[in-house]
Design a protein around this motif. Structure first.
Motif, PDB file in Angstrom:
ATOM      1  N   GLU A   1     -20.389  10.828 -25.407  1.00  0.00           N
ATOM      2  CA  GLU A   1     -19.972  12.215 -25.215  1.00  0.00           C
ATOM      3  C   GLU A   1     -19.992  12.591 -23.734  1.00  0.00           C
ATOM      4  O   GLU A   1     -19.073  13.246 -23.240  1.00  0.00           O
ATOM      5  CB  GLU A   1     -20.888  13.149 -26.001  1.00  0.00           C
ATOM      6  N   VAL A   2     -21.027  12.153 -23.016  1.00  0.00           N
ATOM      7  CA  VAL A   2     -21.105  12.435 -21.581  1.00  0.00           C
ATOM      8  C   VAL A   2     -19.952  11.746 -20.851  1.00  0.00           C
ATOM      9  O   VAL A   2     -19.316  12.337 -19.967  1.00  0.00           O
ATOM     10  CB  VAL A   2     -22.472  11.972 -21.016  1.00  0.00           C
ATOM     11  N   GLU A   3     -19.655  10.498 -21.236  1.00  0.00           N
ATOM     12  CA  GLU A   3     -18.546   9.781 -20.607  1.00  0.00           C
ATOM     13  C   GLU A   3     -17.220  10.473 -20.894  1.00  0.00           C
ATOM     14  O   GLU A   3     -16.363  10.590 -20.014  1.00  0.00           O
ATOM     15  CB  GLU A   3     -18.514   8.340 -21.127  1.00  0.00           C
ATOM     16  N   HIS A   4     -17.058  10.948 -22.116  1.00  0.00           N
ATOM     17  CA  HIS A   4     -15.828  11.653 -22.469  1.00  0.00           C
ATOM     18  C   HIS A   4     -15.692  12.943 -21.654  1.00  0.00           C
ATOM     19  O   HIS A   4     -14.613  13.254 -21.148  1.00  0.00           O
ATOM     20  CB  HIS A   4     -15.818  11.969 -23.968  1.00  0.00           C
ATOM     21  N   LEU A   5     -16.797  13.690 -21.531  1.00  0.00           N
ATOM     22  CA  LEU A   5     -16.744  14.941 -20.765  1.00  0.00           C
ATOM     23  C   LEU A   5     -16.513  14.704 -19.275  1.00  0.00           C
ATOM     24  O   LEU A   5     -15.984  15.567 -18.586  1.00  0.00           O
ATOM     25  CB  LEU A   5     -18.031  15.733 -20.973  1.00  0.00           C
ATOM     26  N   ALA A   6     -16.904  13.521 -18.782  1.00  0.00           N
ATOM     27  CA  ALA A   6     -16.693  13.227 -17.360  1.00  0.00           C
ATOM     28  C   ALA A   6     -15.211  13.055 -17.043  1.00  0.00           C
ATOM     29  O   ALA A   6     -14.785  13.315 -15.918  1.00  0.00           O
ATOM     30  CB  ALA A   6     -17.450  11.967 -16.969  1.00  0.00           C
ATOM     31  N   TYR A   7     -14.413  12.631 -18.035  1.00  0.00           N
ATOM     32  CA  TYR A   7     -13.006  12.350 -17.779  1.00  0.00           C
ATOM     33  C   TYR A   7     -12.043  13.234 -18.576  1.00  0.00           C
ATOM     34  O   TYR A   7     -10.840  13.023 -18.534  1.00  0.00           O
ATOM     35  CB  TYR A   7     -12.697  10.880 -18.095  1.00  0.00           C
ATOM     36  N   HIS A   8     -12.584  14.191 -19.319  1.00  0.00           N
ATOM     37  CA  HIS A   8     -11.716  15.061 -20.112  1.00  0.00           C
ATOM     38  C   HIS A   8     -12.153  16.519 -19.958  1.00  0.00           C
ATOM     39  O   HIS A   8     -13.320  16.803 -19.727  1.00  0.00           O
ATOM     40  CB  HIS A   8     -11.761  14.667 -21.600  1.00  0.00           C
ATOM     41  N   ASP A   9     -11.183  17.405 -20.122  1.00  0.00           N
ATOM     42  CA  ASP A   9     -11.454  18.832 -20.040  1.00  0.00           C
ATOM     43  C   ASP A   9     -12.232  19.269 -21.279  1.00  0.00           C
ATOM     44  O   ASP A   9     -11.883  18.899 -22.403  1.00  0.00           O
ATOM     45  CB  ASP A   9     -10.124  19.594 -19.951  1.00  0.00           C
ATOM     46  N   ALA A  10     -13.286  20.059 -21.069  1.00  0.00           N
ATOM     47  CA  ALA A  10     -14.125  20.492 -22.191  1.00  0.00           C
ATOM     48  C   ALA A  10     -13.390  21.430 -23.128  1.00  0.00           C
ATOM     49  O   ALA A  10     -13.642  21.435 -24.336  1.00  0.00           O
ATOM     50  CB  ALA A  10     -15.392  21.167 -21.663  1.00  0.00           C
ATOM     51  N   LEU A  11     -12.468  22.224 -22.617  1.00  0.00           N
ATOM     52  CA  LEU A  11     -11.749  23.199 -23.443  1.00  0.00           C
ATOM     53  C   LEU A  11     -10.653  22.547 -24.276  1.00  0.00           C
ATOM     54  O   LEU A  11     -10.583  22.733 -25.486  1.00  0.00           O
ATOM     55  CB  LEU A  11     -11.142  24.298 -22.547  1.00  0.00           C
ATOM     56  N   THR A  12      -9.807  21.753 -23.638  1.00  0.00           N
ATOM     57  CA  THR A  12      -8.625  21.212 -24.324  1.00  0.00           C
ATOM     58  C   THR A  12      -8.820  19.789 -24.823  1.00  0.00           C
ATOM     59  O   THR A  12      -8.094  19.345 -25.705  1.00  0.00           O
ATOM     60  CB  THR A  12      -7.412  21.221 -23.376  1.00  0.00           C
ATOM     61  N   GLY A  13      -9.758  19.064 -24.248  1.00  0.00           N
ATOM     62  CA  GLY A  13      -9.935  17.656 -24.597  1.00  0.00           C
ATOM     63  C   GLY A  13      -8.922  16.756 -23.908  1.00  0.00           C
ATOM     64  O   GLY A  13      -8.917  15.544 -24.112  1.00  0.00           O
ATOM     65  N   LEU A  14      -8.070  17.351 -23.077  1.00  0.00           N
ATOM     66  CA  LEU A  14      -7.072  16.560 -22.348  1.00  0.00           C
ATOM     67  C   LEU A  14      -7.715  15.882 -21.139  1.00  0.00           C
ATOM     68  O   LEU A  14      -8.737  16.342 -20.633  1.00  0.00           O
ATOM     69  CB  LEU A  14      -5.927  17.472 -21.883  1.00  0.00           C
TER      70      LEU A  14
END
Length: 196
Positions: A134-147
């Motif tokens: 989850e931390v890795e995903h949030l480092a490379y993706h926008d928290a609002l849109t997931g893009l």
């Protein structure tokens, strides 16, 4: 489950009061008390084992399996001792035999402890891996849109440019922007801006 527990407790109280007034019924009272204890433990451990087997985590780890096997062994052991109290076998005293099962009780307790410990460690490892992803995903993706965010865009753009140079090709980048988006956030609020 509530009815079963109430019935067992009621049986225990009734049997205790029936044998309490007769001093000559000391052995029967003790045998009944020990038998009821083993019956209650067998039912409780068996129910816990069934609930554990039905749980989803039972299929995904060693800890729940060790605990499930140990609960089954404990249930069988308690039913075995209960059977000895119900059926009189010549030459075998149920009380003395019950005292001789201390090694089995120890092994079952160790198995339960190990199963619970392994299960907790497996859950902790699973939760840590999930948090890391989850931390890795949030480092490379926008928290609002997931893009993908700017950091991931720049990383992929560097890779695309390097690949294009090696293959002597061109790279095209398309940029899309909303004019006066700050006005929407300032006038209608960030929630409306997020929705937009």
């Amino acid at each position: 489950q509530r009815r079963m527990i109430l019935a067992l407790v009621g049986t225990a109280v009734l049997s205790a009061t029936l044998f309490a007034w007769d001093p000559s019924a000391l052995y029967q009272r003790m045998a009944l008390r020990v038998g009821l204890r083993h019956l209650l433990e067998a039912l409780a451990l068996g129910a816990a084992g069934l609930l554990l087997v039905r749980a989803a985590s039972f299929r995904h780890g060693l800890g729940p399996r060790v605990l499930g096997i140990t609960l089954a062994a404990a249930t069988l052991q308690h039913l075995h001792v209960l059977a000895l109290h119900l059926v009189a076998i010549p030459g075998i005293s149920p009380v003395a035999y019950g005292a001789g099962t201390k090694l089995v009780d120890l092994l079952i307790s160790v198995g339960m402890g190990m199963g619970m410990g392994i299960w907790l460690l497996e859950e902790e490892r699973r939760n840590a891996a999930l948090a890391s992803r989850e931390v890795e995903h949030l480092a490379y993706h926008d928290a609002l849109t997931g893009l993908p965010n700017r950091r991931l865009l720049l990383d992929r753009l560097d890779q695309a440019i390097a690949q294009a140079r090696r293959g002597e090709e061109k790279v095209v980048l398309m940029f899309l922007d909303l004019d006066r988006f700050k006005v929407i956030n300032d006038s209608l609020g960030h929630a409306v801006g997020d929705e937009l």
